[in-house]
Design an enzyme around this catalytic site. Sequence first.
Site, short mmCIF file in Angstrom:
data_model
loop_
_atom_site.label_atom_id
_atom_site.label_comp_id
_atom_site.label_asym_id
_atom_site.label_seq_id
_atom_site.Cartn_x
_atom_site.Cartn_y
_atom_site.Cartn_z
N TYR A 191 -6.15 -13.91 14.63
CA TYR A 191 -4.94 -13.99 13.79
C TYR A 191 -4.63 -15.46 13.50
O TYR A 191 -4.35 -15.83 12.35
CB TYR A 191 -3.75 -13.30 14.47
CG TYR A 191 -2.48 -13.42 13.66
CD1 TYR A 191 -2.35 -12.79 12.42
CD2 TYR A 191 -1.40 -14.19 14.11
CE1 TYR A 191 -1.20 -12.92 11.66
CE2 TYR A 191 -0.23 -14.33 13.35
CZ TYR A 191 -0.14 -13.69 12.13
OH TYR A 191 0.99 -13.82 11.36
N PHE B 170 6.02 -6.25 12.16
CA PHE B 170 4.84 -7.04 12.53
C PHE B 170 4.25 -6.65 13.89
O PHE B 170 3.05 -6.37 14.01
CB PHE B 170 5.24 -8.52 12.52
CG PHE B 170 4.15 -9.47 12.92
CD1 PHE B 170 3.23 -9.92 12.00
CD2 PHE B 170 4.04 -9.92 14.24
CE1 PHE B 170 2.22 -10.80 12.38
CE2 PHE B 170 3.04 -10.79 14.62
CZ PHE B 170 2.13 -11.24 13.69
N ASP C 19 -4.39 -2.29 -1.95
CA ASP C 19 -4.73 -2.95 -0.68
C ASP C 19 -5.31 -4.31 -1.07
O ASP C 19 -6.30 -4.37 -1.83
CB ASP C 19 -5.77 -2.07 0.05
CG ASP C 19 -6.10 -2.61 1.43
OD1 ASP C 19 -6.12 -3.84 1.62
OD2 ASP C 19 -6.35 -1.78 2.32
N ARG D 33 0.83 -1.22 0.00
CA ARG D 33 0.00 0.00 0.00
C ARG D 33 0.85 1.25 0.00
O ARG D 33 0.41 2.30 -0.43
CB ARG D 33 -0.93 0.01 1.24
CG ARG D 33 -2.06 -0.99 1.16
CD ARG D 33 -2.72 -1.17 2.51
NE ARG D 33 -1.76 -1.66 3.50
CZ ARG D 33 -2.05 -1.94 4.76
NH1 ARG D 33 -3.28 -1.77 5.19
NH2 ARG D 33 -1.12 -2.39 5.58
N ARG D 34 2.09 1.18 0.52
CA ARG D 34 2.91 2.39 0.66
C ARG D 34 3.80 2.58 -0.57
O ARG D 34 4.90 2.04 -0.67
CB ARG D 34 3.75 2.30 1.94
CG ARG D 34 2.91 2.43 3.20
CD ARG D 34 3.68 2.15 4.46
NE ARG D 34 3.99 0.74 4.61
CZ ARG D 34 4.74 0.23 5.59
NH1 ARG D 34 5.27 1.02 6.49
NH2 ARG D 34 4.97 -1.06 5.67
#
Length: 255
Positions: free
Chosen positions: A149, A186, A56, A34-35
Amino acid sequence: MNKIALITGATSGIGKATALKLAEQGYQLILCGRRTEKLEELKEQLTTPVFTLTFDVRNREDVESQLASLPDEWKNIDVLVNNAGNAHGFSPIQTGDTDDWDAMMDGNVKGLLYVSRAIIPGMMDRKKGHIINISSVAGKQTYPNGAVYCASKKAVEAISEGMRLDLTEHGIKITNIAPGAVETEFSEVRFKGDKERAKKVYEGFEPLVAEDIADLISYVLSVPERVTIADVTVYPKAQAAPATVYRKQQPEGNS
Ligand code: NDP
Ligand code: 8X3
């Protein structure tokens, strides 16, 4: 001709280290995240041909249109590294944040599916390809405060198995890699930017570094065509299970 590898989540951590490693080996790289600025910085560092795509993975339309927009000379993807993903939050199920749950299930599971769905048909046409899914030891064993998760990574494990069952006859290899603790961005993402808390996760033992996983990916890609490395679990030496890490005692008075 050089092989083409597409790496999702190439802006940091394991994805970035994998890009650097595969570039050394002459792969042409499609780098996603995304960056945009991080992708461009990484592109500057590499001497191999690089194509960047900003999207994304949770946005299905965007995933489809961005991948469809690849120029013809970039369309024949040999290797897909499904790496993009994160943990969001660390709380018991009864107080979990439902936005965090959406982020994990939509990104780690559905995002991986959307990207794969767009790339698999080309691999099938060419009767070859290699998909590497980055799961986690969290996909092998659930730990407290990590139910969602862990569920997202158990889904990745199931998807890897399913992909192998469906795609082996089409000449496509599937590798599932399940790392233990790797020091990257993370934990900072998991703890919403709390760097101090993130640092503590890796205190008192030597965690894996992103380059360890990149080396593993490079090895998995280097074996003869007749060999498929199906599943790899990799821990730091001091870790025995997701929530079992043997840390050195802090010296007294050094709290
Ligand atoms: P980082 O936070 O350093 O990297 C995560 C990468 O995923 C970033 O490049 C980020 O890019 C990308 N990403 C996250 N969400 C999205 C999204 N919605 N759309 C597109 N890209 C996204 O962490 P790691 O390198 O450690 O994580 C990589 C993978 O490894 C993840 O799947 C993680 O679950 C797994 N893993 C990590 C372990 C660890 O201990 N670190 C252990 C086991 C597995 P951007 O923000 O630019 O979009
Ligand atoms: C990341 C490793 O143990 O924090 O997947 O879940 S763990």
